[in-house]
Design a protein around this motif. Structure first.
Motif, PDB file in Angstrom:
ATOM      1  N   TYR B 239      34.380  38.295  45.539  1.00  0.00           N
ATOM      2  CA  TYR B 239      34.813  39.492  44.806  1.00  0.00           C
ATOM      3  C   TYR B 239      36.256  39.308  44.336  1.00  0.00           C
ATOM      4  O   TYR B 239      36.623  39.644  43.208  1.00  0.00           O
ATOM      5  CB  TYR B 239      34.687  40.708  45.722  1.00  0.00           C
ATOM      6  CG  TYR B 239      35.120  42.024  45.121  1.00  0.00           C
ATOM      7  CD1 TYR B 239      34.341  42.660  44.167  1.00  0.00           C
ATOM      8  CD2 TYR B 239      36.321  42.628  45.513  1.00  0.00           C
ATOM      9  CE1 TYR B 239      34.743  43.871  43.610  1.00  0.00           C
ATOM     10  CE2 TYR B 239      36.724  43.833  44.970  1.00  0.00           C
ATOM     11  CZ  TYR B 239      35.936  44.450  44.017  1.00  0.00           C
ATOM     12  OH  TYR B 239      36.341  45.650  43.481  1.00  0.00           O
ATOM     13  N   GLY B 241      37.761  36.260  44.086  1.00  0.00           N
ATOM     14  CA  GLY B 241      37.793  35.083  43.209  1.00  0.00           C
ATOM     15  C   GLY B 241      37.372  35.397  41.783  1.00  0.00           C
ATOM     16  O   GLY B 241      37.953  34.886  40.831  1.00  0.00           O
ATOM     17  N   ASP B 242      36.379  36.263  41.622  1.00  0.00           N
ATOM     18  CA  ASP B 242      35.936  36.640  40.270  1.00  0.00           C
ATOM     19  C   ASP B 242      37.055  37.303  39.472  1.00  0.00           C
ATOM     20  O   ASP B 242      37.057  37.269  38.254  1.00  0.00           O
ATOM     21  CB  ASP B 242      34.744  37.609  40.339  1.00  0.00           C
ATOM     22  CG  ASP B 242      33.434  36.881  40.598  1.00  0.00           C
ATOM     23  OD1 ASP B 242      33.434  35.642  40.515  1.00  0.00           O
ATOM     24  OD2 ASP B 242      32.435  37.560  40.900  1.00  0.00           O
ATOM     25  N   GLN B 243      37.970  37.922  40.186  1.00  0.00           N
ATOM     26  CA  GLN B 243      39.060  38.620  39.504  1.00  0.00           C
ATOM     27  C   GLN B 243      40.276  37.741  39.276  1.00  0.00           C
ATOM     28  O   GLN B 243      41.296  38.205  38.787  1.00  0.00           O
ATOM     29  CB  GLN B 243      39.510  39.818  40.328  1.00  0.00           C
ATOM     30  CG  GLN B 243      38.491  40.909  40.423  1.00  0.00           C
ATOM     31  CD  GLN B 243      39.103  42.104  41.109  1.00  0.00           C
ATOM     32  OE1 GLN B 243      40.101  42.642  40.683  1.00  0.00           O
ATOM     33  NE2 GLN B 243      38.506  42.512  42.207  1.00  0.00           N
ATOM     34  N   CYS B 244      40.190  36.471  39.699  1.00  0.00           N
ATOM     35  CA  CYS B 244      41.348  35.590  39.555  1.00  0.00           C
ATOM     36  C   CYS B 244      41.320  34.944  38.175  1.00  0.00           C
ATOM     37  O   CYS B 244      40.346  34.304  37.807  1.00  0.00           O
ATOM     38  CB  CYS B 244      41.355  34.522  40.637  1.00  0.00           C
ATOM     39  SG  CYS B 244      42.755  33.408  40.464  1.00  0.00           S
ATOM     40  N   VAL B 331      51.336  42.366  42.843  1.00  0.00           N
ATOM     41  CA  VAL B 331      50.476  43.450  42.360  1.00  0.00           C
ATOM     42  C   VAL B 331      50.751  43.692  40.876  1.00  0.00           C
ATOM     43  O   VAL B 331      49.843  43.923  40.085  1.00  0.00           O
ATOM     44  CB  VAL B 331      50.746  44.752  43.154  1.00  0.00           C
ATOM     45  CG1 VAL B 331      49.864  45.879  42.662  1.00  0.00           C
ATOM     46  CG2 VAL B 331      50.561  44.510  44.644  1.00  0.00           C
ATOM     47  N   CYS B 334      49.651  40.518  38.395  1.00  0.00           N
ATOM     48  CA  CYS B 334      48.299  39.952  38.463  1.00  0.00           C
ATOM     49  C   CYS B 334      47.418  40.467  37.319  1.00  0.00           C
ATOM     50  O   CYS B 334      47.232  41.669  37.168  1.00  0.00           O
ATOM     51  CB  CYS B 334      47.658  40.308  39.799  1.00  0.00           C
ATOM     52  SG  CYS B 334      46.010  39.599  39.961  1.00  0.00           S
ATOM     53  N   GLY B 336      44.278  40.078  37.259  1.00  0.00           N
ATOM     54  CA  GLY B 336      43.118  40.643  37.940  1.00  0.00           C
ATOM     55  C   GLY B 336      43.602  41.875  38.684  1.00  0.00           C
ATOM     56  O   GLY B 336      44.518  42.560  38.239  1.00  0.00           O
ATOM     57  N   ASP B 337      43.017  42.133  39.832  1.00  0.00           N
ATOM     58  CA  ASP B 337      43.498  43.270  40.609  1.00  0.00           C
ATOM     59  C   ASP B 337      43.557  42.815  42.057  1.00  0.00           C
ATOM     60  O   ASP B 337      43.005  43.440  42.936  1.00  0.00           O
ATOM     61  CB  ASP B 337      42.550  44.459  40.425  1.00  0.00           C
ATOM     62  CG  ASP B 337      43.277  45.793  40.585  1.00  0.00           C
ATOM     63  OD1 ASP B 337      44.509  45.771  40.808  1.00  0.00           O
ATOM     64  OD2 ASP B 337      42.616  46.832  40.494  1.00  0.00           O
ATOM     65  N   TYR B 346      40.736  45.519  50.189  1.00  0.00           N
ATOM     66  CA  TYR B 346      39.362  44.997  50.130  1.00  0.00           C
ATOM     67  C   TYR B 346      38.894  44.559  51.519  1.00  0.00           C
ATOM     68  O   TYR B 346      37.755  44.812  51.912  1.00  0.00           O
ATOM     69  CB  TYR B 346      39.253  43.804  49.167  1.00  0.00           C
ATOM     70  CG  TYR B 346      39.680  44.098  47.745  1.00  0.00           C
ATOM     71  CD1 TYR B 346      39.518  45.366  47.195  1.00  0.00           C
ATOM     72  CD2 TYR B 346      40.248  43.102  46.951  1.00  0.00           C
ATOM     73  CE1 TYR B 346      39.925  45.638  45.904  1.00  0.00           C
ATOM     74  CE2 TYR B 346      40.653  43.367  45.650  1.00  0.00           C
ATOM     75  CZ  TYR B 346      40.496  44.636  45.135  1.00  0.00           C
ATOM     76  OH  TYR B 346      40.902  44.900  43.859  1.00  0.00           O
TER      77      TYR B 346
END
Lengths: 652, 357
Positions: B239, B241-244, B331, B334, B336-337, B346
């Motif tokens: 979860y 990694g997908d946002q990186c 924060v 980034c 992503g989040d 998370y």
């Protein structure tokens, strides 16, 4: 360390950055907080632009080729020689290859040099087919030949449709904004034939059959128009031509479209319903690498027009170019289709692209002027080598310099004043932040010097003077001035008497603005697998391969990343679904031949769940793949559009 | 350590005095956006001690984004190489350093000046440095130094520490250099209640932290425990990694990230410069080894590495504190989040879910 404000000159996002300058040299870069587009973020390329701007691996001095070798000469001698040689040709014999990375000022004067000094209408960029097509559709339809919405309004959109290429990889900061919008509750939907990163971040991924995009868009439009889900008031008050569009759609068979798109009727209905009900909606697509063809752009635009999702906050059909100043290059007339200000070039003013002239057989082309460009060389190396005269103007050497008869060095974006216009029409000023090496001038000064040698005297003492002339020639730039740009993070065109401080999105209220449906007559033929070629191959570009990669190779970290990929896959790779791999009997990293009707290539297998069974994906990052396979297979990759090639995979 | 009183209208004098012997660095406001940046200061009046935490980390001064650490010239004829340790390090004064950034600097010290190995270039920077810390009297929205034991007041590592109290600063000295500056400025000693006044100011600052920051305090230690023991599901890392977006920004803005890359670059004058530059564990090439082996290829493995480095117990043993100083910069930068506080959230969500089962 001293931080100097500027704009990143890699992709079309136009992120703000702060260059660290110490002892007169670029030492680092930092994201610019408060910049309205990038809001304090940069991507991997942007975080390493200082490596490029500081490299000493560049053209440092003017040179003339004598006895096969480039010999260092004075600027004046090089200019005089080039001007004299170019003067021997007629305008039809010279083409000008302009750069979408160059500033508006550089491109404006290169176009002026071509058209008024050498009387050649043949000026153009390379890799701009996608943007040119999108610009034409939007100009004809909406009177605005670029993004109709705004990047700064992404967080205001309630529905966002991403079409095609992986925007998270191509324009990462736009991808980031889309992700933020989705986290904030927006409906993010990706329509693509491969599971991209933006698809993974989307609430819904409509996983298309390769080549099925037009079908999906037409099906959604048909449902929206025929079920009365269109925005009736908007269509009546603001648009014309729906009847023609509706007639095109009425002849289409919905079931057949859905089947060709590889989607279920439920999925398409749901897309149409959500689009018609959303309080605001935006569409994003790449107009550069793996961009959409003209028919797809027209269908997408018509779909949004019918839904009334244009001209309001958080709305718009938004092409995103892959290179920093493609939009500006078009604005100032570095295109055979348009003169400055998007006036259509007609009659003797209408030229052909350098690409067309290089490919023509036989060709009238004898000389080429290239400004900071590295495209075209792979496909047309032999033709370029055979030209009577080639002038290269640029900051970094590339394969063009090997064929150039005269080379003129140019300042980098950190070394000269210049403006760049990003995807959302934001004109941003990069001030000169460091001194160029001794004797190196901005490219526009080289153009002026050549003009002077041809007896045409231009009176510009600064880039600001050039912008003053652009403001007169390009109506959308009429109210743009350097002092205004300097006090802000840029101005979005149209910036004129009516819109003094720029225009965020398509101004619907301008007198006489009427939106026209593009009446798309799409060709719905799609490549299909056969017994001989059972797999559909999609081609794209890998992350660390940016255009010819000449530029990225001058950095350290992105270059290392590219090299890491090369070490792992020296000949490239093909992504294969594990189920297909099992059938084929190949393992991860196995060497295979990918065979198409026109050619074949040997690559490694990379197992991936991001491609569906029956489809494979080849990111191209190795130059040999272009002449060796993609050209032979007739791929439109060189046209920078999504291409689908039926292939088979053979074990070796 | 002695506490003096520095009237606020004398802050300029402090900066001006330091500017005589040092290159001056401190918080300033960006001309267009008004955002605070940590930058080289020409005019001592530009310094803004009351500005929010600067967007860029002051570590840039001691560990520059790209820095030539030596250069060499190879003579093909004689087969001799001449190597020069370029002495490019100049004395610098960092004025208005936040406690979190100073804590980060101390982490870098433990990496670069550790017992096994001492980095000479880094040592040069540190030896020639004057540090004026500045207590955060009001926290900023993304801050959570109270969770990572690194603020709002600095405890060590400074020459001078300022704390704004009414119309003056408490001026605490932490070194002989700091004492000398106090004498030079002719400062008066503070009264016997100085410690109590400071404590009151710091307590008020802590009390005004966002609930999210203070509430996370216990969670950060639980998350450290989880990360150390490896009890975090792969789906959580996926979860994340997908946002990186693999931009590397989290490493670049992190006050404690010390990883670097080395590149030899030939200059036009025939010398080759060896440049050290920031690197990031979010890049695939970062962990690639000879022989094509890469222990952390998938992006989620690489993200996981970062948070292991910042929050695991074994890493904390090296730094003698958590690798995160709670500045919250990751924060903000980034795409992503997946800035630190979100990742804690998370993982916290996972812990809570697991507990509910």
């Amino acid at each position: 360390m001293s931080t100097l404000t500027g704009v990143c000159t890699f992709c079309g996002t136009g992120c703000g950055h702060l260059l660290n300058v110490e002892d007169g040299a670029v030492r680092g870069v930092f994201a610019s907080p408060g910049h309205p587009v990038s809001r304090g973020r940069l991507c991997v390329r942007g975080w390493h632009i200082h490596e490029l701007l500081a490299t000493e691996e560049r053209i440092a001095a003017p040179a003339i080729r004598r006895n096969g070798r480039l010999e260092r000469v004075s600027f004046d001698e090089a200019v005089a020689f080039a001007a004299e040689r170019l003067g021997r040709f007629s305008g039809d014999e010279i083409a000008f290859l302009a750069s979408p990375r160059a500033s508006n000022e550089d491109n404006y004067l290169l176009a002026k040099l071509a058209r008024t000094v050498f009387r050649s209408p043949h000026i153009g960029l390379a890799s701009d087919q996608g943007h040119g097509d999108a610009a034409e559709v939007l100009l004809e339809g909406a009177g605005m030949p670029a993004m109709l919405g705004a990047l700064t309004e992404i967080r205001r959109a309630k529905l966002i449709l991403v079409v095609g290429a992986d925007i998270a990889k191509l324009n990462p900061i736009i991808g980031s904004e889309l992700h933020r919008a989705a986290r904030g509750g927006a409906d993010l939907i990706t329509l693509s034939s491969r599971r991209t990163q933006i698809a993974k971040l989307s609430g819904a991924h409509l996983w298309l059959k390769p080549g099925g995009l037009r079908h999906a868009l037409a099906a959604a439009a048909k449902i929206l128009v025929e079920r009365g889900w269109r925005n009736e008031a908007f269509v009546r008050d603001r648009t014309e031509g729906l009847e023609d569009f509706a007639r095109c759609l009425s002849g289409l068979d919905l079931e057949a479209l859905a089947a060709a798109a590889g989607l279920t009727m439920v999925e398409i209905e749901d897309l149409a319903r959500r689009l018609s009900r959303a309080p605001s909606a935006m569409a994003f697509f790449s107009s550069g690498i793996s961009g959409l063809d003209r028919a797809s752009v027209a269908l997408l635009y018509d779909l949004f027009l019918a839904a009334g999702q244009v001209g309001r906050e958080g709305c718009g059909v938004n092409p995103v170019p892959g290179i920093c100043n493609i939009v500006g290059s078009y604005d100032v007339g570095a295109s055979p289709r348009f003169l400055a200000g998007h006036r259509r070039a007609e009659g003797s003013e209408a030229g052909r692209t350098p690409r067309e002239l290089l490919a023509a057989e036989p060709t009238t082309l004898k000389a080429l002027v290239v400004a900071d460009r590295d495209e075209e060389i792979v496909r047309h190396a032999a033709r370029i080598k055979g030209l009577e005269f080639v002038l290269y103007i640029g900051a970094y050497d590339n394969p063009f310099t090997d064929f150039a008869h005269v080379v003129l060095p140019a300042a980098t974006p950190a070394e000269a004043d210049g403006t760049y216009t990003n995807a959302e029409r934001r004109i941003q000023l990069n001030r000169k932040r460091v001194e160029p090496p001794a004797g190196v001038l901005p490219a526009w000064r080289a153009c002026a010097a050549i003009a002077a040698k041809r007896g045409v005297s231009w009176d510009y003492s600064s880039a600001e003077d050039v912008m003053a002339e652009i403001a007169g020639a390009v109506p959308a730039y009429a109210a743009v001035t350097y002092p205004k740009l300097e006090k802000s993070f840029g101005l979005q065109w149209p910036c004129d008497a009516r819109h003094e401080s720029g225009t965020v999105r398509l101004p619907l209220e301008d007198p006489g603005r009427r939106l026209k449906f593009a009446a798309a007559r799409a060709d719905f033929a799609a490549p299909s697998p056969s017994e001989a070629f059972p797999l559909l191959l999609m081609a794209g570009k890998a992350t660390y391969f940016w255009h010819r990669n000449n530029i990225m190779k001058k950095t350290h970290i992105p270059k290392r990343e590219y090299n890491a990929l090369l070490l792992l896959y020296p000949r490239g790779f093909v992504e294969v679904n594990p189920a297909d791999a099992k059938t084929l009997g190949v393992r991860d990293r196995a060497s295979v031949n990918v065979v198409a009707a026109g050619g074949s290539m040997r690559v490694s297998v990379r197992l991936s769940g991001d491609v569906k069974p029956g489809t494979v994906y080849v990111p191209y990052f190795i130059e040999d793949m272009v002449p060796g396979f993609l050209n032979a297979a007739g791929a439109a990759i060189d046209e920078d559009q999504d291409s689908v090639i039926p292939v088979r995979i053979e074990k070796v | 350590m002695i506490v003096y009183i520095l009237p606020k209208n004398q802050a300029r004098a402090l900066a001006a005095a330091l500017a005589e012997g040092y290159e001056l660095y401190g918080p300033v406001l960006h001309g267009i956006s008004g955002e605070p940046l940590f930058d080289r200061i020409g005019d001592p009046d530009a310094i803004r001690l009351d500005a929010a935490i600067p967007y860029n980390p002051p570590k840039t001064v001691v560990f520059p984004q790209a820095e030539r650490i030596l250069s060499y010239r190879y003579d093909r004829e004689t087969r001799q190489a001449e190597i020069v340790r370029d002495d490019l390090v100049r004395p610098k004064a960092l004025v208005g350093l936040r406690a979190c950034d100073l804590a980060g600097l101390l982490c870098l010290d433990r990496f670069y000046l550790g017992q096994e190995y001492v980095d000479e270039v880094y040592r040069d920077h540190r030896k020639k440095m004057f540090i004026v810390a500045n207590t955060c009297v009001r926290p900023f929205p993304q801050c959570f130094c109270v969770c990572t034991d690194s603020g709002p007041a600095a405890r060590e590592g400074y020459d001078v520490a300022l704390t704004a109290v009414g119309d003056h600063y408490l001026f605490e000295t932490g070194s002989e250099k700091g004492e000398a500056l106090a004498r030079r400025l002719g400062l008066k000693e503070a009264g016997p209640d100085a410690d109590a006044v400071k404590k009151k100011t710091v307590d008020a600052s802590i009390a005004s932290f966002d609930a999210a920051a203070t509430e996370n305090k216990a969670w950060i230690s639980r998350v450290m425990n989880r990360i150390t023991t490896g009890f975090i599901g792969n789906d959580v890392w996926e979860y994340i990694g997908d946002q990186c977006f693999e931009c590397g920004a989290c490493s670049f803005v992190c006050p404690t990230c010390s990883c670097f890359n080395i590149e030899d670059l030939a200059a036009r004058d025939g010398r080759t410069g060896r440049t050290r530059s920031w690197d990031s564990c979010s890049y695939e090439g970062y962990t690639r080894m000879a022989g094509e082996h890469n222990p952390r290829r998938p992006v989620e493995d690489r993200r996981n590495k970062r948070f292991f480095c910042k929050l695991s117990y074994s890493q904390s043993k090296k730094y003698l504190r958590p690798g995160c100083v709670g500045c919250g910069r990751c924060v903000r930068v980034c795409p992503g989040d997946i800035g630190m506080s979100n990742v804690v959230t998370y993982i916290r969500r996972e812990i809570t879910k697991a507990g509910a089962k």
